[in-house]
Design an enzyme around this catalytic site. Structure first.
Site, PDB file in Angstrom:
ATOM      1  N   GLU A   1     -40.723 -14.708  16.156  1.00 52.21           N
ATOM      2  CA  GLU A   1     -40.326 -15.586  16.800  1.00 52.21           C
ATOM      3  C   GLU A   1     -39.801 -16.704  15.712  1.00 52.21           C
ATOM      4  OE1 GLU A   1     -38.859 -18.015  18.805  1.00 52.21           O
ATOM      5  OE2 GLU A   1     -40.431 -17.522  19.750  1.00 52.21           O
TER       6      GLU A   1
ATOM      7  N   ALA B   1     -39.124 -18.848  16.444  1.00 55.32           N
ATOM      8  CA  ALA B   1     -38.960 -21.033  16.269  1.00 55.32           C
ATOM      9  C   ALA B   1     -40.604 -20.740  15.844  1.00 55.32           C
ATOM     10  CB  ALA B   1     -39.339 -21.201  17.606  1.00 55.32           C
ATOM     11  N   SER B   2     -41.084 -20.344  15.178  1.00 59.01           N
ATOM     12  CA  SER B   2     -42.729 -19.705  14.960  1.00 59.01           C
ATOM     13  C   SER B   2     -42.967 -20.230  13.070  1.00 59.01           C
ATOM     14  CB  SER B   2     -42.798 -18.640  15.279  1.00 59.01           C
ATOM     15  OG  SER B   2     -44.465 -18.429  13.870  1.00 59.01           O
ATOM     16  N   THR B   3     -43.298 -20.872  12.422  1.00 60.20           N
ATOM     17  CA  THR B   3     -43.616 -22.011  11.697  1.00 60.20           C
ATOM     18  C   THR B   3     -44.138 -20.659  10.612  1.00 60.20           C
ATOM     19  OG1 THR B   3     -45.582 -22.623  12.131  1.00 60.20           O
ATOM     20  CG2 THR B   3     -43.919 -24.006  11.904  1.00 60.20           C
TER      21      THR B   3
ATOM     22  N   SER C   1     -43.920 -17.360  10.822  1.00 64.35           N
ATOM     23  CA  SER C   1     -43.175 -16.537  10.672  1.00 64.35           C
ATOM     24  C   SER C   1     -42.339 -16.124   9.695  1.00 64.35           C
ATOM     25  CB  SER C   1     -42.492 -16.975  12.001  1.00 64.35           C
ATOM     26  OG  SER C   1     -43.314 -15.812  13.211  1.00 64.35           O
TER      27      SER C   1
END
Lengths: 200, 200
Positions: B10, B12-14, B16
């Site tokens: 994703e 927005a996922s840190t 990731s």
């Protein structure tokens, strides 16, 4: 200066089980002293508006946690059995651990109780199970359980929980080094110990 | 049979971010093929009753995540800068990644965009930033952005998100092996790749 680390653990916490079983050896190899700090997550979760474990609040996350814990314990050669209900009521366990001296006795009792809880699936609010953990640790059960009911122990456990919250702890296990670095989770155990060894 | 893994990420996922930067090399060493599967966490969090990132809902957890990410990226030699606001709106980014072929282009764009978002702190809903990521990946920006607005791409991204939810994904990054084993988090990347290499 030899390294030192505060190990904040909660008896109801699943990932505190492998951390409690591993931390002695990992810290000894690095020459780091461990301070065993039992505390309660309940008041911290409550302040986030949670009424139970986040693993129960989000079922998919809970299912993955149990599978993950199964893989982790298998990799470590530790027995694993899910306790029912989850989370267990950990208040008396935490009070007993608080009452014991942090000279090896507290660690030995804590490891023995985690083994019964997550290795055999037993209930840690059961006085018989608490007694077995004390005996395994070589501690006479009756006086330890009696002492755990005292006002001083209750206040000491409350103080540790308040200290944990004040130090920004939000889950367990957590590790805090002498210079104030906070690490969260069994996954961060090695990193936390290395930090403590490096920074005193 | 060579191993294969589905990498659900994703924008927005840190966590990731380090996973996207690392997975190519880790998988290649193990002979595992990576399928890049961009999806949206928003609908999954919404079904848990959350209106934003859990890192915002629990401030202490959020503070620790940013510090942890700082330590992780430092250890990997990756640049790090917190984007504002967090989480970023990742819809257009996920649609563009979905529109690109998973033959290296999708991975190259995704890595370039993560570098701008968490390495430079730039806004990934900004068409200029999206265009820069496409150009870095050697992809003409205008046609890719135009294609991402199409109905087919929207439906494909929705299908991936529904597939993720059906497969019990609750966070990002997540890894699913061909035999259905689910691993969650940048911390589980190596374990997931090993599993895929062993079990096909």
């Amino acid at each position: 200066m030899a390294g030192q680390i505060d190990f904040f653990y909660e008896f109801a916490s699943t990932y505190s089980y492998p951390a409690a079983m591993r931390i002695g050896a990992v810290a000894a190899r690095a020459g780091v002293t461990v301070r065993w700090r039992p505390f309660l997550l309940g008041p911290i979760f409550a302040s986030a508006g949670w009424t139970t474990s986040p693993f129960n609040l989000m079922p998919a996350k809970g299912r993955n946690m149990w599978r993950d814990l199964e893989r982790i314990t298998e990799g470590l050669g530790l027995p694993f059995r899910k306790p029912d209900p989850f989370p267990q009521n950990s208040l008396t366990a935490a009070r007993i651990a608080t009452a014991l001296a942090d000279d090896g006795k507290r660690a030995a009792f804590s490891r023995a109780l985690y083994a019964l809880e997550f290795g055999e699936g037993l209930s840690i609010s059961d006085p018989e199970v608490l007694g077995r953990a004390l005996e395994t640790a070589g501690i006479p059960a009756a006086p330890a359980i009696a002492m755990a009911g005292g006002e001083q122990v209750k206040l000491a456990l409350r103080a540790t929980t308040e200290e944990a919250m004040a130090k920004d702890i939000f889950g367990a296990p957590s590790f805090i080094t002498r210079d104030g670095e906070l690490f969260w989770g069994n996954d961060r155990l090695e990193q936390a110990i290395e930090w403590a060894a490096r920074n005193g």
